[in-house]
Enzyme design. Structure first.
Site, PDB file in Angstrom:
ATOM      1  N   ALA A 204      49.418   0.403-103.225  1.00  0.00           N
ATOM      2  CA  ALA A 204      48.633  -0.814-103.505  1.00  0.00           C
ATOM      3  C   ALA A 204      47.168  -0.438-103.535  1.00  0.00           C
ATOM      4  CB  ALA A 204      48.871  -1.853-102.417  1.00  0.00           C
ATOM      5  N   HIS A 205      46.493  -0.771-104.628  1.00  0.00           N
ATOM      6  CA  HIS A 205      45.051  -0.488-104.649  1.00  0.00           C
ATOM      7  C   HIS A 205      44.236  -1.481-105.469  1.00  0.00           C
ATOM      8  CE1 HIS A 205      46.118   1.232-108.512  1.00  0.00           C
ATOM      9  NE2 HIS A 205      44.844   1.333-108.817  1.00  0.00           N
TER      10      HIS A 205
END
Ligand code: UDP
Length: 357
Positions: A204-205
């Site tokens: 997740a970014h």
């Protein structure tokens, strides 16, 4: 013929690597300008080492700062280099600030610009990447689209058809070129105590998911819910910044969730290939999931890779925990009978051939 490749982040290094290899095979001169947008060892130099790529001729070391400042610092330094080197074409890949700065600097220096992975649109104007994609497509001389759908989107915006080439996506080349090396040389499953097809891999970014503690809490609750429901361990390869946020906010992770630092491409390919399910907000990983035939849950409300949804190898869950759990249940045992829409693994060669002609 001299090609300049401007890059700055992990996915750009990975997805330009097949073009570098094709240049070497054809004896075409190229050099790399690295903006330094990503600079941690495991977000940057590890990829040059593992994929045995030539070192950047120039590293601008721009690092993290506000988008306007970052782009302007890059622009000034790239322009100086381009005027000195005078390449025949400047290639950029994707949608980051490095891509925008590279394309703009080249255009202003009256050089030809090639955009690899042109024509992606999420139609979500809150995404910084969306502005970059649109701007770069409109100033490029060669638009290398991955699919007919991307070419159609370019056409809808009035860009001349003769600039557009449907060539597939270099992500397939990268997976094919490195998949076997990863299987033979890496042992990350064993070191993490994982069994093939018995775990979930997550990243997740996206700022929309990780910059706000409210959204990040939903994501963490969703992941906790998924592992409880599916009773599978989940490996979360998390950027140090996101890891700090999780730790600072004291979010509680289920015992089945294991945070690890980002890993090199070979380790990551092995983790992806052998996973039962992928949960991600990454663009490139949605594509890799389709190539590796692993079902994917995308924790976003939209995607610029709609063909993965049509094929049935990907689903959009957002970060509402209930929806994440429902999507994970729907995808986890999906039969893996799709064929990736991103080409045959020869995209890098095709791009070099087109430029050469
Ligand atoms: N990746 C990697 N190590 C990791 C996580 C991801 O090598 O720990 C690779 C992944 O296989 C994919 C790329 O990084 O090729 C995706 O990068 P990212 O998600 O940062 O960017 P995006 O694709 O969303 O632009």
């Amino acid at each position: 013929m001299k090609i300049c490749m401007v890059l700055g982040t992990r996915p750009e290094i990975i997805k330009l690597s097949p073009i570098m290899r094709a240049c070497e095979e054809k004896g075409i001169e190229y050099f790399i300008i690295h903006t330094g947008q990503h600079y941690d060892k495991n977000m940057d130099s590890i990829f040059f080492e593992e994929l045995k790529l030539a070192s950047p001729k120039y590293n601008l070391g721009v690092g993290s700062c506000s988008p306007g400042k970052q782009i302007s610092l890059m622009l000034e330094r790239i322009e100086e280099i381009l005027l000195k080197e005078n390449p025949d074409v400047v290639l950029v890949q994707g949608d980051t600030n490095s891509v925008l700065a590279g394309a703009l600097a080249a255009k202003k220096a009256n050089l030809k610009v090639g955009h690899v992975e042109a024509g992606l649109r999420s139609y979500d104007e809150s995404m910084p990447e969306e502005h970059n994609r649109i701007l770069v497509d409109h100033i490029s001389d060669f638009l290398f689209a991955s699919t007919e759908d991307a070419a159609q989107k370019i056409d809808n915006e009035g860009i001349k058809k003769e600039k557009v080439y449907v060539v597939g996506n270099t992500v397939v080349d990268a997976v094919y070129q490195n998949g076997d090396i990863a299987e033979q040389s890496k042992n990350i499953l064993k070191s993490l105590g994982l069994e093939k097809n018995e775990y979930i891999i997550t990243t997740a970014h996206r700022p929309a998911n990780v910059d706000s503690p409210v959204q990040l809490k939903k994501l963490v609750d969703g992941l906790n819910g998924v592992v409880k429901e599916l009773q599978l361990p989940l490996i979360f390869a998390v950027h140090p910044r996101t890891k700090n946020c999780i730790e600072k906010a004291k979010f509680i992770l289920d015992d089945l969730v294991k945070l690890i630092d980002p890993v090199g491409y070979l380790d990551f390919l092995q983790l992806l290939k052998n996973a039962k399910l992928i949960i991600t907000d990454s663009g490139g990983i949605q594509e890799e999931a389709s190539v590796l035939k692993v079902p994917c849950v995308t924790t976003r409300e939209n995607t610029e890779r709609p063909e993965t949804l049509t094929l049935g190898c990907n689903i959009l869950s957002g970060v509402e925990p209930e929806k994440m759990i429902a999507c994970a249940k729907e995808m986890v045992n999906k039969s893996r009978d799709w064929n990736s829409p991103y080409g045959d693994g020869k995209t890098g060669e095709r791009i070099v051939e087109i430029i050469n002609q």
